[in-house]
Design a protein around this motif. Structure first.
Motif, PDB file in Angstrom:
ATOM      1  N   LEU A   1      73.516  60.326  48.986  1.00  0.00           N
ATOM      2  CA  LEU A   1      72.890  59.615  47.998  1.00  0.00           C
ATOM      3  C   LEU A   1      72.540  60.677  47.020  1.00  0.00           C
ATOM      4  CD1 LEU A   1      70.186  57.571  49.995  1.00  0.00           C
ATOM      5  CD2 LEU A   1      72.099  56.833  48.929  1.00  0.00           C
ATOM      6  N   GLY A   2      72.897  60.132  45.650  1.00  0.00           N
ATOM      7  CA  GLY A   2      72.431  60.941  44.340  1.00  0.00           C
ATOM      8  C   GLY A   2      73.036  60.312  43.154  1.00  0.00           C
ATOM      9  N   ASP A   3      72.877  61.040  42.171  1.00  0.00           N
ATOM     10  CA  ASP A   3      73.114  60.359  40.868  1.00  0.00           C
ATOM     11  C   ASP A   3      74.611  61.051  40.397  1.00  0.00           C
ATOM     12  OD1 ASP A   3      73.839  59.920  38.035  1.00  0.00           O
ATOM     13  OD2 ASP A   3      71.564  60.341  37.563  1.00  0.00           O
ATOM     14  N   TYR A   4      75.576  60.385  40.245  1.00  0.00           N
ATOM     15  CA  TYR A   4      76.950  60.588  40.295  1.00  0.00           C
ATOM     16  C   TYR A   4      77.482  60.151  38.676  1.00  0.00           C
ATOM     17  CZ  TYR A   4      77.108  61.682  45.058  1.00  0.00           C
ATOM     18  OH  TYR A   4      76.943  62.247  46.435  1.00  0.00           O
TER      19      TYR A   4
ATOM     20  N   LEU B   1      77.124  51.966  48.592  1.00  0.00           N
ATOM     21  CA  LEU B   1      75.886  51.386  48.364  1.00  0.00           C
ATOM     22  C   LEU B   1      75.398  51.938  46.905  1.00  0.00           C
ATOM     23  CD1 LEU B   1      74.335  52.448  51.798  1.00  0.00           C
ATOM     24  CD2 LEU B   1      75.229  50.241  51.285  1.00  0.00           C
ATOM     25  N   ASN B   2      75.294  51.219  46.046  1.00  0.00           N
ATOM     26  CA  ASN B   2      74.893  51.374  44.713  1.00  0.00           C
ATOM     27  C   ASN B   2      73.697  50.836  44.246  1.00  0.00           C
ATOM     28  OD1 ASN B   2      75.834  52.450  42.145  1.00  0.00           O
ATOM     29  ND2 ASN B   2      75.910  50.208  41.565  1.00  0.00           N
ATOM     30  N   LEU B   3      72.778  51.451  43.468  1.00  0.00           N
ATOM     31  CA  LEU B   3      71.575  50.892  42.954  1.00  0.00           C
ATOM     32  C   LEU B   3      71.859  50.236  41.809  1.00  0.00           C
ATOM     33  CD1 LEU B   3      68.523  50.680  43.200  1.00  0.00           C
ATOM     34  CD2 LEU B   3      68.329  53.100  41.875  1.00  0.00           C
ATOM     35  N   SER B   4      71.358  48.879  41.757  1.00  0.00           N
ATOM     36  CA  SER B   4      71.881  48.006  40.506  1.00  0.00           C
ATOM     37  C   SER B   4      71.066  48.594  39.372  1.00  0.00           C
ATOM     38  CB  SER B   4      71.418  46.614  40.823  1.00  0.00           C
ATOM     39  OG  SER B   4      72.039  45.984  41.836  1.00  0.00           O
TER      40      SER B   4
END
Length: 136
Positions: free
Chosen positions: A110-113, A132-135
């Motif tokens: 999990l991270g900011d890519y 898995l992506n945060l909308s």
């Protein structure tokens, strides 16, 4: 055996003996998910008696099909094809990532890519790949 889906194109997952366990696990992760139908191999085969000949299940309104293949094969799932999940909030993303990564393999923690402020990629315990992506 007559199990159909309402979709023209349906993701089809082939397992070698753990289709029912995988399907039950996936259904447990999403609200409103359900097993739509299941047919099992009988004593006359060709698969092991009681295993999944064909099943349909639904996750977040999307239908999937799965089987326990009666034939042994030298291939499995690959991350080149994955299930992409848009998560509504961080709690959902974190919960799904933790559940899918348990006994699985993290491909991207999990991270900011850059393309998403929070994203993760995992192969679950059955070898199925999930992004898995945060909308936004």
């Amino acid at each position: 055996m007559q199990i159909t889906t309402t979709q023209k194109i349906t993701t089809f997952l082939m397992f070698e003996g753990d289709a029912e366990e995988a399907m039950a696990f996936y259904v447990s992760l999403f609200d409103g998910a359900e097993v739509v139908g299941i047919t099992r191999y009988g004593a006359d085969g060709p698969g092991k008696e009681g295993t999944v000949q064909l099943a349909t299940f639904s996750l977040a309104g999307q239908q999937f099909m799965c089987i326990d293949s009666p034939a042994q094969h030298d291939f499995g799932f690959t991350p080149a094809v994955s299930l992409f999940v848009q998560c509504d909030d961080e709690a959902e993303l974190d919960r799904l990532f933790a559940a899918l990564a348990e006994r699985g393999t993290e491909l991207m923690p999990l991270g900011d890519y850059g393309f998403s402020r929070k994203f993760g990629w995992v192969n679950d315990q059955f070898g199925v790949s999930w992004q898995l992506n945060l909308s936004a």
